[in-house]
Write a protein that holds these residues in place. Structure first.
Motif, PDB file in Angstrom:
ATOM      1  N   MET A 271       0.862  -1.197   0.000  1.00  0.00           N
ATOM      2  CA  MET A 271       0.000   0.000   0.000  1.00  0.00           C
ATOM      3  C   MET A 271       0.894   1.242   0.000  1.00  0.00           C
ATOM      4  SD  MET A 271      -3.091   0.976   2.627  1.00  0.00           S
ATOM      5  CE  MET A 271      -3.878  -0.621   2.391  1.00  0.00           C
ATOM      6  N   ASP A 272       0.694   2.091  -0.982  1.00  0.00           N
ATOM      7  CA  ASP A 272       1.586   3.241  -1.080  1.00  0.00           C
ATOM      8  C   ASP A 272       1.189   4.344  -0.105  1.00  0.00           C
ATOM      9  OD1 ASP A 272      -0.521   4.724  -2.239  1.00  0.00           O
ATOM     10  OD2 ASP A 272       0.030   4.032  -4.252  1.00  0.00           O
TER      11      ASP A 272
ATOM     12  N   GLU B  70      -2.104   6.302  -0.653  1.00  0.00           N
ATOM     13  CA  GLU B  70      -3.301   5.547  -0.281  1.00  0.00           C
ATOM     14  C   GLU B  70      -3.482   5.537   1.232  1.00  0.00           C
ATOM     15  OE1 GLU B  70      -6.738   3.069  -0.807  1.00  0.00           O
ATOM     16  OE2 GLU B  70      -5.641   4.550  -2.008  1.00  0.00           O
ATOM     17  N   LEU B  71      -2.388   5.410   1.973  1.00  0.00           N
ATOM     18  CA  LEU B  71      -2.455   5.462   3.427  1.00  0.00           C
ATOM     19  C   LEU B  71      -2.955   6.820   3.904  1.00  0.00           C
ATOM     20  CD1 LEU B  71       0.853   3.618   4.409  1.00  0.00           C
ATOM     21  CD2 LEU B  71      -1.477   2.819   4.811  1.00  0.00           C
TER      22      LEU B  71
ATOM     23  N   LEU C 148      -6.681   7.014   3.321  1.00  0.00           N
ATOM     24  CA  LEU C 148      -7.430   6.218   4.296  1.00  0.00           C
ATOM     25  C   LEU C 148      -7.447   6.888   5.670  1.00  0.00           C
ATOM     26  CD1 LEU C 148      -6.237   2.604   3.373  1.00  0.00           C
ATOM     27  CD2 LEU C 148      -8.451   3.653   2.884  1.00  0.00           C
TER      28      LEU C 148
END
Length: 225
Positions: free
Chosen positions: A1-2, A5-6, A9
């Motif tokens: 997960m790049d 994206e973190l 989220l």
């Protein structure tokens, strides 16, 4: 997960927590109002009949102010997310409807309808996907009404109001007959409905005692046994 994206989220999680806190603040306000109403309405058990109207008038401003809370919650909850959030305010909603139903009975000797309950709490059709009054919550409130009226039937006799248990008996039996025709599939609601038989029995015992002592005349349509 790049990393991007973190970050996305985390932002979504933070936004959800922030929204939950805002909704919780409004629900806490709703709780305060319903506790105030419940406390005031509990006085009906020690208030003579002639003073009941004034007591009810003292509750009406708080009941009316619930509309501002339901509007605030409707403003906060995102579209189509009612079922995600409803458990946060369900108990407060039921208590508010119970208070409105009790006041309607004591004021006009009538049953508060679902539409009237929704109107009392300021519900709007366009809120249906964010804030509404479900039928099940309305029915739970009516069961609470019967619970309270069974207490009132006993306590009104203590105050020398011998007509009240008879009026309550007629009202509750009609309400119970209506409930009996409903197809109740919710287990909790069904169990609470079944418990109404004990409330009716308690009321009937009071009516029977009043009739036996000739303290009030019991209509033929309301059996005293």
């Amino acid at each position: 997960m790049d990393t991007s994206e973190l970050d996305r989220l985390n932002a979504l999680l933070d936004r959800d927590v922030e929204l939950r806190e805002k909704v919780k603040d409004q629900v806490n306000e709703f709780d305060k109002k319903t506790r105030t109403m419940s406390g005031l309405l509990n006085k009906i058990h020690s208030t003579p009949p002639e003073s009941i109207p004034a007591l009810l008038e003292s509750v009406r401003p708080t009941l009316s102010s619930c509309q501002s809370v339901t509007a605030a919650i409707a403003e906060l909850v995102p579209e189509n997310q009612y079922w995600r959030w409803k458990d946060m305010w369900s108990n407060s909603m039921r208590t508010a409807v119970f208070a409105a139903a009790l006041m309607e009975y004591l004021s006009n000797r009538r049953l508060l309808s679902l539409a009237q309950a929704s109107e009392t709490l300021g519900m709007k059709a366009e809120w249906s996907d964010r804030m509404t009054l479900p039928v099940e919550d309305y029915l739970h409130s009516l069961i609470s009404l019967v619970n309270e009226l069974s207490r009132l039937a006993v306590n009104s006799v203590t105050l020398g109001n011998f007509e009240e248990p008879i009026k309550i008996s007629m009202f509750v039996k009609e309400l119970f007959a209506g409930f009996s025709m409903l197809n109740l599939k919710n287990d909790t609601l069904r169990r609470r409905f079944d418990s109404l038989k004990y409330d009716i029995k308690k009321i009937e015992e009071v009516v029977y005692d009043v009739s036996l002592r000739k303290l009030a005349e019991v209509p033929q349509s309301t059996p005293s046994t």
